[in-house]
Motif scaffolding. Structure first.
Motif, short mmCIF file in Angstrom:
data_model
loop_
_atom_site.label_atom_id
_atom_site.label_comp_id
_atom_site.label_asym_id
_atom_site.label_seq_id
_atom_site.Cartn_x
_atom_site.Cartn_y
_atom_site.Cartn_z
N PHE A 105 -4.30 18.49 35.45
CA PHE A 105 -3.32 18.81 34.18
C PHE A 105 -4.13 19.44 33.20
O PHE A 105 -5.00 19.83 32.69
N GLY A 106 -3.03 20.52 31.91
CA GLY A 106 -3.00 21.36 31.32
C GLY A 106 -3.20 22.17 32.19
O GLY A 106 -4.06 22.80 33.01
N LEU A 107 -3.06 23.53 31.52
CA LEU A 107 -3.25 25.05 31.82
C LEU A 107 -2.71 25.31 31.04
O LEU A 107 -2.35 26.97 30.27
N SER A 126 -6.25 27.09 27.77
CA SER A 126 -7.75 28.20 27.97
C SER A 126 -8.28 27.78 29.27
O SER A 126 -8.88 28.63 30.65
N VAL A 127 -8.64 27.08 29.28
CA VAL A 127 -10.08 26.80 30.66
C VAL A 127 -9.46 26.23 31.97
O VAL A 127 -8.90 26.62 32.81
N GLY A 128 -8.12 25.48 31.58
CA GLY A 128 -6.34 25.37 32.77
C GLY A 128 -6.36 26.53 33.78
O GLY A 128 -6.24 26.61 34.70
N THR A 139 6.62 29.78 28.54
CA THR A 139 6.24 30.94 29.34
C THR A 139 5.26 30.55 30.12
O THR A 139 3.82 31.09 29.26
N ARG A 140 5.20 31.29 31.46
CA ARG A 140 3.68 30.49 32.09
C ARG A 140 4.10 32.25 33.34
O ARG A 140 4.93 32.78 34.04
N THR A 141 2.92 32.39 33.77
CA THR A 141 3.18 33.10 34.81
C THR A 141 2.74 33.00 36.12
O THR A 141 2.61 33.59 36.92
N ILE A 149 -6.56 18.71 29.26
CA ILE A 149 -5.78 18.49 28.27
C ILE A 149 -6.83 18.66 26.84
O ILE A 149 -7.90 18.45 27.44
N ASP A 150 -5.99 18.94 25.67
CA ASP A 150 -6.79 18.99 24.74
C ASP A 150 -6.49 17.51 23.45
O ASP A 150 -6.35 17.94 22.38
N ASP A 151 -5.79 16.60 24.32
CA ASP A 151 -5.53 15.40 24.02
C ASP A 151 -6.57 14.33 23.93
O ASP A 151 -6.19 13.70 25.67
N THR A 196 -13.12 16.38 34.75
CA THR A 196 -12.76 16.69 33.35
C THR A 196 -13.37 17.10 32.28
O THR A 196 -15.01 17.42 32.07
N ALA A 197 -13.14 18.53 31.23
CA ALA A 197 -14.23 18.63 30.20
C ALA A 197 -13.40 18.41 28.76
O ALA A 197 -14.91 18.66 27.83
N ASN A 198 -13.75 16.78 29.02
CA ASN A 198 -12.92 17.20 27.79
C ASN A 198 -14.08 15.80 26.93
O ASN A 198 -14.23 14.60 26.83
N GLY A 253 -21.51 29.62 26.01
CA GLY A 253 -20.95 27.98 25.97
C GLY A 253 -19.73 27.18 25.58
O GLY A 253 -19.40 25.74 25.92
N ALA A 254 -18.44 28.05 25.65
CA ALA A 254 -17.28 27.84 25.91
C ALA A 254 -16.41 29.22 26.25
O ALA A 254 -17.35 29.47 27.34
N GLY A 255 -15.40 29.07 26.43
CA GLY A 255 -14.17 30.39 26.88
C GLY A 255 -13.63 30.28 28.34
O GLY A 255 -14.32 29.40 29.07
N SER A 256 -12.85 30.37 28.75
CA SER A 256 -11.52 30.34 29.92
C SER A 256 -12.54 30.67 30.83
O SER A 256 -12.36 29.71 32.12
N1 LIG Z 1 -11.38 26.44 25.38
C1 LIG Z 1 -12.97 25.84 25.85
O1 LIG Z 1 -13.62 27.09 25.52
C2 LIG Z 1 -13.13 24.99 26.24
C3 LIG Z 1 -14.87 24.60 26.78
C4 LIG Z 1 -15.34 23.41 26.86
C5 LIG Z 1 -14.44 21.87 27.03
N2 LIG Z 1 -13.33 22.35 26.70
C6 LIG Z 1 -12.10 20.86 26.94
O2 LIG Z 1 -11.81 21.71 27.40
C7 LIG Z 1 -9.89 21.28 27.56
C8 LIG Z 1 -9.17 22.20 27.00
O3 LIG Z 1 -9.88 23.46 26.55
P1 LIG Z 1 -8.27 24.30 26.05
O4 LIG Z 1 -8.74 25.33 25.26
O5 LIG Z 1 -7.86 24.76 27.07
O6 LIG Z 1 -7.29 23.24 25.73
P2 LIG Z 1 -5.25 24.12 25.30
O7 LIG Z 1 -6.48 25.93 25.09
O8 LIG Z 1 -5.58 24.07 24.38
O9 LIG Z 1 -4.44 23.78 26.16
C9 LIG Z 1 -4.62 22.25 25.93
C10 LIG Z 1 -3.15 22.05 27.50
O10 LIG Z 1 -3.39 20.70 27.99
C11 LIG Z 1 -2.46 20.89 27.74
N3 LIG Z 1 -1.84 19.24 27.55
C12 LIG Z 1 -1.51 18.77 25.90
N4 LIG Z 1 -1.34 17.82 26.44
C13 LIG Z 1 -0.57 16.88 27.16
C14 LIG Z 1 -0.02 16.14 27.61
N5 LIG Z 1 0.05 14.88 26.87
N6 LIG Z 1 0.36 16.22 29.47
C15 LIG Z 1 -0.14 17.04 29.95
N7 LIG Z 1 -0.55 18.30 29.48
C16 LIG Z 1 -0.54 18.42 27.76
C17 LIG Z 1 -1.31 22.10 27.14
O11 LIG Z 1 -0.27 21.81 28.14
P3 LIG Z 1 1.34 22.59 27.48
O12 LIG Z 1 0.59 24.46 27.74
O13 LIG Z 1 2.32 22.89 27.70
O14 LIG Z 1 0.65 23.26 25.65
C18 LIG Z 1 -2.31 22.69 27.66
O15 LIG Z 1 -1.75 23.72 28.47
C19 LIG Z 1 -10.36 19.95 25.93
O16 LIG Z 1 -10.77 19.08 26.07
C20 LIG Z 1 -11.55 20.56 25.39
O17 LIG Z 1 -12.48 20.16 24.89
C21 LIG Z 1 -13.09 23.44 26.41
#
Ligand SMILES: NC(=O)c1ccc[n+]([C@@H]2O[C@H](COP(=O)([O-])OP(=O)(O)OC[C@H]3O[C@@H](n4cnc5c(N)ncnc54)[C@H](OP(=O)(O)O)[C@@H]3O)[C@@H](O)[C@H]2O)c1
Length: 408
Positions: free
Chosen positions: A10-12, A14-16, A44-46, A72-74, A94-96, A292-295
């Motif tokens: 679920f979710g693609l 930054s982390v996905g 657009t996806r690769t 996902i970020d929700d 999960t990382a949520n 502490g973070a990043g893709s």
């Molecule tokens: N970024 C980091 O460095 C980091 C580090 C640690 C933990 N996290 C956690 O990891 C999680 C993801 O973070 P992220 O930074 O990768 O988020 P992000 O880049 O904003 O990506 C969110 C993804 O979730 C998808 N999404 C949102 N709502 C959805 C739903 N209802 N059903 C299906 N897909 C849905 C989006 O789909 P679309 O592509 O279609 O928009 C997108 O692919 C979050 O919980 C965040 O707190 C992030």
């Protein structure tokens, strides 16, 4: 690992994306992503399109899918995905952090009820293996306390403000430009993100569950040039510190800007890096640090969690007891330094133990031991700034008793 495991992602974002790339590069013969559920089908996806869906049941009801990876970020939707996966006996990675921190006790019981594990190393400080260490390495150590820099955006902003004399606004703007801070940075600068990570870490370090809303979080948005000058005069830097301590059967925790002496190892954790020191009864002080973070850093720990699930690992929660004998205590005394540009705002009587104060450089300073409850009263005041002193921990709060006397 004998059978090839099929994953539903679920979710693609930054982390996905980081997780997907790392799994792809690994050419693992044992793990394969079967389906990716995203929100926006027109983006657009690769990656080749037949793997995508916007229907959660395409993963949840697919009997071939062994593990659910929720990125996902929700937080509300993520919780629903987690619950439905466990009901179907599908282990979850999960990382949520928000979803986990706000619902961890329920998630602990759901894992037991359905005998199905959830792993979430990526939720606390990205690439740094904190939860796994608390679960395994420190399982038999009577951990006394831990404190750390749990948020990369604020550490980046503070590094620029203190080391390069940038303004708060300038440093925040640069953090946003580099992708370390969100366009709405409230979660980071007001300490919410660090509180989520602290709540999750407390559960694994001490075995008690606490809602993040019960932890006082003071952000970095009210720090002034006076505070930075004061810190330097004291031979300190300032870090947004999340810390927790166990005294008897009580656990205390707070997130707040803190004066860190330059010789403290946390003073050298700069920019977007995170770090944590722990004090164990058997180990003394130990330290963990990293991105502490990043893709890719977070994607890697997600992949590591998936591989761990595949080999049968689950969190043993070694310190969690059924009788909740260890409990989080909201109030405590902490040693602070408070500054204000307005006189008369802070009074000596606000402190349980007043240790000093003076007026200078256009600001009023007061120091001493104060209750968390008192600090909470000032949380929305824009003319006050609070810094914890880095060399002290919590004291159990016993409110000042009225002067006792006897007529006998
Ligand atoms: N970024 C980091 O460095 C980091 C580090 C640690 C933990 N996290 C956690 O990891 C999680 C993801 O973070 P992220 O930074 O990768 O988020 P992000 O880049 O904003 O990506 C969110 C993804 O979730 C998808 N999404 C949102 N709502 C959805 C739903 N209802 N059903 C299906 N897909 C849905 C989006 O789909 P679309 O592509 O279609 O928009 C997108 O692919 C979050 O919980 C965040 O707190 C992030």
């Amino acid at each position: 690992m004998s059978k090839k495991l099929k994953l539903g992602l679920f979710g693609l974002g930054s982390v996905g994306q980081g997780f997907y790339e790392l799994l792809d590069q690994s050419k693992s013969p044992n793990l394969e992503i079967k389906k990716i559920v995203i929100k926006n089908p027109t983006k657009t996806r690769t990656i080749e399109s037949s793997i995508f869906s916007t229907t959660p049941t395409d993963i949840l009801d697919d009997l071939e899918i062994d593990i659910v990876v929720e990125l996902i970020d929700d937080a509300a939707v993520a919780l629903e995905i987690l619950k439905q996966s466990l009901q179907r006996r599908k282990p979850v990675v999960t990382a949520n952090k928000k979803m986990l921190a706000e619902n961890l006790e329920e998630i602990f019981w759901l894992q037991k009820k359905y005998n199905t594990p959830v792993l979430y190393e990526g939720a606390v400080c990205g690439s740094i293996p904190i939860i796994r260490n608390l679960e395994m390495h420190y399982a038999y150590d009577a951990l006394e306390s831990f404190e750390g820099i749990f948020n990369g955006s604020t550490n980046y902003i503070l590094t620029k403000m203190i080391d390069e004399k940038m303004s708060y606004e300038g440093a925040l703007g640069q953090a946003q430009k580099l992708g370390f801070a969100e366009s709405d940075p409230t979660l980071d600068v007001k300490g919410y993100d660090a509180r989520y990570k602290l709540a999750i870490s407390i559960a694994h370090a001490f075995g008690c569950f606490v809602k993040p809303s019960n932890i006082l979080g003071i952000g970095i948005d009210k720090l002034s040039a006076y505070d930075i000058r004061f810190a330097k005069q004291q031979g300190c830097t300032i870090k947004l510190i999340a810390k927790a301590q166990k005294i008897g059967n009580k656990v205390f925790g707070i997130v707040a800007p803190t004066l860190i002496p330059l010789e403290n190892p946390l003073a050298n954790i700069k920019n977007e890096f995170n770090g944590l020191t722990l004090i164990g009864a058997s180990t003394g002080l130990q330290m963990l640090t990293g991105k502490g973070a990043g893709s890719l850093p977070t994607g890697l720990v997600v992949l590591s969690d998936v591989a761990s699930l595949a080999s049968g690992f689950k969190y043993p929660y070694p310190k969690t007891t059924d009788d909740n004998s260890v409990a989080f205590e909201k109030d405590a005394l902490i040693n602070v330094y408070i500054s204000s540009i307005t006189s008369g705002v802070i009074r000596i009587t606000d402190f349980e133990e007043f240790t000093g104060g003076y007026q200078g450089q256009g600001a009023h300073f007061m120091k001493g031991w104060i209750s968390i409850k008192k600090l909470l009263e000032w949380i929305d005041r824009k003319d006050l700034s609070v810094l914890l002193t880095g060399d002290s921990y919590f004291r159990v709060y016993e409110p000042k008793k009225a002067h006792e006397f006897s007529l006998a």
